[in-house]
Scaffold this active site. Structure first.
Site, mmCIF file in Angstrom:
data_model
loop_
_atom_site.group_PDB
_atom_site.id
_atom_site.type_symbol
_atom_site.label_atom_id
_atom_site.label_comp_id
_atom_site.label_asym_id
_atom_site.label_seq_id
_atom_site.Cartn_x
_atom_site.Cartn_y
_atom_site.Cartn_z
ATOM 1 N N LYS A 80 67.199 79.090 96.578
ATOM 2 C CA LYS A 80 65.900 78.396 96.540
ATOM 3 C C LYS A 80 66.117 76.890 96.511
ATOM 4 C CE LYS A 80 61.716 77.993 93.800
ATOM 5 N NZ LYS A 80 60.926 78.446 92.652
ATOM 6 N N GLU A 82 77.496 78.045 92.228
ATOM 7 C CA GLU A 82 78.141 79.269 92.693
ATOM 8 C C GLU A 82 77.919 79.465 94.195
ATOM 9 O OE1 GLU A 82 76.190 78.950 90.067
ATOM 10 O OE2 GLU A 82 76.836 80.228 88.407
ATOM 11 N N GLY A 101 62.547 82.480 91.627
ATOM 12 C CA GLY A 101 63.744 83.142 92.134
ATOM 13 C C GLY A 101 63.729 84.639 91.884
ATOM 14 N N ARG A 102 63.345 85.036 90.672
ATOM 15 C CA ARG A 102 63.392 86.462 90.326
ATOM 16 C C ARG A 102 62.214 87.244 90.906
ATOM 17 N NH1 ARG A 102 62.941 82.978 86.152
ATOM 18 N NH2 ARG A 102 61.092 83.009 84.818
ATOM 19 N N GLU A 128 64.846 86.871 81.914
ATOM 20 C CA GLU A 128 64.700 85.459 82.280
ATOM 21 C C GLU A 128 63.225 85.050 82.185
ATOM 22 O OE1 GLU A 128 65.690 83.615 86.317
ATOM 23 O OE2 GLU A 128 67.504 83.105 85.236
ATOM 24 N N HIS A 167 76.554 110.954 80.022
ATOM 25 C CA HIS A 167 77.927 111.205 79.576
ATOM 26 C C HIS A 167 78.541 109.957 78.963
ATOM 27 C CE1 HIS A 167 77.956 115.197 81.427
ATOM 28 N NE2 HIS A 167 77.116 114.624 82.279
ATOM 29 N N LYS A 213 74.742 75.054 82.522
ATOM 30 C CA LYS A 213 75.077 74.450 83.824
ATOM 31 C C LYS A 213 75.495 72.993 83.632
ATOM 32 C CE LYS A 213 71.643 77.082 86.478
ATOM 33 N NZ LYS A 213 70.493 77.033 87.362
HETATM 34 O O1 F6P Z 1 70.262 79.932 86.794
HETATM 35 C C1 F6P Z 1 69.100 80.659 86.957
HETATM 36 C C2 F6P Z 1 68.509 80.494 88.326
HETATM 37 O O2 F6P Z 1 67.829 79.309 88.422
HETATM 38 C C3 F6P Z 1 67.601 81.670 88.639
HETATM 39 O O3 F6P Z 1 66.334 81.532 88.130
HETATM 40 C C4 F6P Z 1 67.681 81.736 90.110
HETATM 41 O O4 F6P Z 1 67.249 82.969 90.607
HETATM 42 C C5 F6P Z 1 69.157 81.469 90.327
HETATM 43 O O5 F6P Z 1 69.495 80.517 89.346
HETATM 44 C C6 F6P Z 1 69.552 80.995 91.697
HETATM 45 O O6 F6P Z 1 68.912 79.817 92.058
HETATM 46 P P1 F6P Z 1 68.880 79.328 93.559
HETATM 47 O O7 F6P Z 1 68.156 80.352 94.366
HETATM 48 O O8 F6P Z 1 68.164 78.013 93.538
HETATM 49 O O9 F6P Z 1 70.310 79.188 94.034
#
Ligand code: F6P
Length: 550
Positions: free
Chosen positions: A208, A214, A274-275, A360, A391, A511
């Site tokens: 987003k 990452e 995002g979620r 979240e 199990h 972060k």
């Molecule tokens: O660290 C949490 C977050 O902001 C989430 O809410 C989001 O889904 C994820 O990181 C990834 O964010 P982006 O889509 O901006 O890479």
């Protein structure tokens, strides 16, 4: 000022009622209410049948919970979300994931813009692109067809499409391989690209913000993997990137800076959390896998649940009732966790998906006005598919000391009907709900000839509440409805608790600190560290392991 839920008049009535329920059991409720209980407490919504009768609750309980929601002005809150009001108050944003699945002939004008028209414009571009990939018209740089789609993203830019691609694997075209890379640990990228031919691989960088450590790190390494594999550099490399990389984001400038042409970008909007984004362009990998038509049916499933939320009276409104029962257990019975137990291997990532969605969204310690929440908010959500969980941790569910309400999810028909597997799976699903509710008494054990010394160990007290969700089959529309069910239950809980379910400030500090620690791990010179002694020690240990000055 935000009034705490517990200051509403309905809370007092609910708490008094809870006291009268302490001695009651699920078995006792069935005895008292007879056959009518299940019929009265089972509801249909968007193709899902949801049986709430194995809860430690009566129809009076549900009525009082509905009173609480009514006093929290839930109807207005739902209307405000659908109208595009800025209900994400801390970020001053609308929350309009429901617009992502509105049919083309609907219109929703927010700040002078018809967002539904914009949504369909992007959906049409995604569909055209997905068809070109599936038909072999969009090829790799060397002209070979795309056979592999690697989505790089994390959190909401990963969990939704990764979960849904698993869930709908039966609908994914057999000659396409979908992989999802999220962790900044290179193992994820290395393992997920192992065996893939770069000449036949499309990478979708999904973020987003397009600023996530990452995702950008993985995207850079994936670019190197692809160009190395193709043996390309210079202008040829740029041409190859244009064929093998697309972006999904709200941030065009950052996409361009990364080296992806904005004509290869699929956009969405800041009003999609995002979620809550699997049904936006973030679902592009899924759409390529299952095809645009099936993706539209996925969206139709969400929309059917949206309409249910909007139109069903609270007494029969499934997301509302599930949310309110969650409040009942969390805030009156003291349950700290909720288990999600899908009896379908294809939903193996569903608990992880719900962890982000619910924890979240509702893992918050202050109310909307910033005052401390004087009660617990999101439970810890966890789970595994049945029968595997049986199990492993079901021992605790049956005989442990914790109250763990559980959602059991099953389907009448398997997408992989082989022999008697599905009969056995379903028998286990139904049996677990029965065992959790009704248990096995001392007398029953004695009658079965169990030795006396074992009896206390073998008694299963029952009285463990479950929601049983059944649907015909795990198809795209059903999955959409199931996701929307939980999205709305999460939203409703947030409204009742009086919190902002749409921000996530809690993830910010880690972060920031990681950004500061990266150079402290990497620098040539011995760093001047000003963390606490434990943090400093970990940094120095890592530097020593890499032969760096300390
Ligand atoms: O660290 C949490 C977050 O902001 C989430 O809410 C989001 O889904 C994820 O990181 C990834 O964010 P982006 O889509 O901006 O890479």
């Amino acid at each position: 000022m935000t009034v705490p839920m517990t200051d509403l008049p309905a809370w007092e009535a609910l708490a008094a009622h809870h006291a009268t329920m302490r001695e009651r059991t699920i078995a006792g409720l069935f005895d008292a209410e007879g056959d009518g209980r299940t019929a009265a407490m089972t509801h249909e919504a968007a193709g899902l049948t949801v049986d709430l009768s194995k809860h430690l609750a009566t129809r009076e309980t549900l009525g009082l919970l509905v009173d609480l929601a009514t006093q929290r002005e839930l109807g207005d809150a739902i209307a405000a979300m659908f109208a595009g009001d800025r209900i994400n108050v801390t970020e001053d944003r609308s929350v309009l994931h429901v617009a992502l699945r509105m049919p083309r002939d609907r219109s929703l004008v927010v700040d002078g813009v018809d967002v539904v028209a914009e949504v369909h414009e992007v959906l049409d571009r995604m569909s055209a692109f997905a068809e070109r990939v599936r038909d072999g018209d969009h090829t790799g740089h060397s002209g070979r067809p795309i056979r592999n789609v690697v989505n790089i993203g994390i959190g909401g830019s990963d969990l939704g499409p990764a979960m849904a691609a698993d869930a709908l694997n039966a609908d994914v075209r057999r000659d396409l391989t979908l992989r999802f890379v999220s962790n900044v640990d290179a193992t994820d990228l290395v393992e997920k690209t192992r065996g893939l031919d770069p000449a036949e691989t499309l990478v979708i960088v999904s973020s987003k913000t397009f600023g996530t450590l990452e995702t950008l790190t993985n995207a850079r390494s994936a670019r190197a993997w692809l160009l190395d594999g193709l043996g390309l550099s210079g202008p040829d490399a740029d041409a190859a990137i244009a064929k093998h990389f697309v972006a999904v984001s709200t941030n065009e400038d950052r996409v361009r800076d990364f080296g992806i042409d904005p004509s290869n970008m699929f956009g969405f909007w800041d009003w999609v959390g995002g979620r809550y984004s699997v049904d936006s362009a973030i679902g592009l990998s899924l759409m390529i896998g299952i095809g645009p038509e099936a993706f539209r049916s996925f969206l139709a499933g969400f929309h059917a649940m949206d309409e249910h939320l909007r139109s069903a009276p609270f007494e029969r409104n499934v997301p509302v009732l599930m949310a309110l029962l969650g409040v009942w257990y969390r805030n009156l019975s003291g349950a700290q966790t909720r288990a999600v137990l899908p009896y379908d291997q294809a939903l193996r990532r569903f608990p992880a998906y719900l962890q982000q969605l619910e924890m979240e969204s509702n893992g918050k310690r202050v109310l909307l006005d910033g005052s401390p929440a004087p009660y617990g908010t999101s439970p810890i959500v966890w789970g595994e598919p049945g029968t595997n969980g049986q199990h492993a941790f079901f021992q605790l569910l049956h005989q442990g000391t914790e109250l763990v309400p559980a959602d059991l999810i099953g389907f009448l028909r398997s997408r992989n009907p082989v022999g008697e597997h599905h009969d056995l799976l379903t028998a286990n699903l139904i049996a677990q709900a029965e065992a959790l509710a009704f248990g096995r008494t001392e007398q029953q054990l004695r009658d079965a000839g169990v030795p006396e010394h074992q009896i206390p160990h073998r008694v299963t007290p029952g009285n463990r509440p479950t929601t049983l969700i059944l649907a015909e089959a795990l198809d795209p529309a059903t999955l959409g409805a199931l996701i929307a069910l939980y999205e709305h239950a999460t939203f409703v809980q947030g409204v009742v608790w009086g919190i902002d379910s749409f921000d996530q400030w809690g993830v910010e500090l880690g972060k920031i600190l990681a950004d500061a620690i990266v150079p402290e791990l990497q620098g040539e010179d011995a760093p001047t560290l000003s963390h606490d002694p434990s943090t400093n020690a970990a940094i120095l240990r890592y530097r020593r392991a890499h032969g760096r000055r300390v």
